[in-house]
Design a protein around this motif. Sequence first.
Motif: not given
Length: 278
Positions: A22-28, A90-94, A102-108
């Motif tokens: 949705l927002y490009g809210d991820g890093v890799f 790829t790591v992205y915010r949940n 709503q959270t800064n926790e992540i998934s990968y």
Amino acid sequence: MINFNGNIVEQDNILTQNRAFLYGDGVFETVKIINGKILFLEDHYFRLMASMRVVRMQIPMNFTMEFLEEEILKLVNEQGISSSARARITVYRNNGGLYLPQTNEISYLINTTVLERRLYALNLNEYEVDLYKDFYVTKQLLSSIKTTNKMINITGSIFAHENGLANCILLNDSKNVIEGLQGNIFMVVGNKLITPPVSEGCLNGVMRKQILALAKKLEGIEVSEEIISPFELQKADELFLTNVIMGIQPITKYRKKEFKTNLAHLLLQKLNESISEN
């Protein structure tokens, strides 16, 4: 439910909720595996951690370098491609929230593909580049990390394809050279090897770091991080690009100027030697 390409289907959270989508809210990070070993693992890991901190992601306590290594190798071993492979982490915010999460926790997510070659090899086919001037990279910290927003690289790649180019050179908002579409750029003038500083907006590349370290050990080669103007490219003896997957890619032509590949050859040899030793 959602409308997907004209069809009413059940909601898919990957499409409708995933913040990287949705927002490009991820890093890799993209890594190379040879004989069951991840090359330059420490550099990749610490860059990933730095990227996550820059974008204010919460780093889980178990997200150690050893954990990441185990997760990558678990996948390539399962696929039977651990002798030579490429992996993207790829790591992205949940899920949750709009611009404000709503959270800064992540998934990968880790995905892999097999690579034909184990060691690096120099591609000496014609490799012509030109400047990409439709959009410019801003000189800021976000430009130096690998986020999932790569629109400049995508539109630049389309431009290169449409114009019969192998690659394009990106400029920053001061109209200075910073990098290629898929890698850092190096310029050789006489006995001097030059690459733009990270402060100019280029990616803080892992292979860039390796090449700088190897070049500094070569007798008679001066290594410098300096601002490069487009005009200076035509005065160079050599130009080449670097990234972890391809290693070193010589540029053979820019505008009407053709380039040598002497230092690129030597550095590639030293790079392969350093890999074989470890």
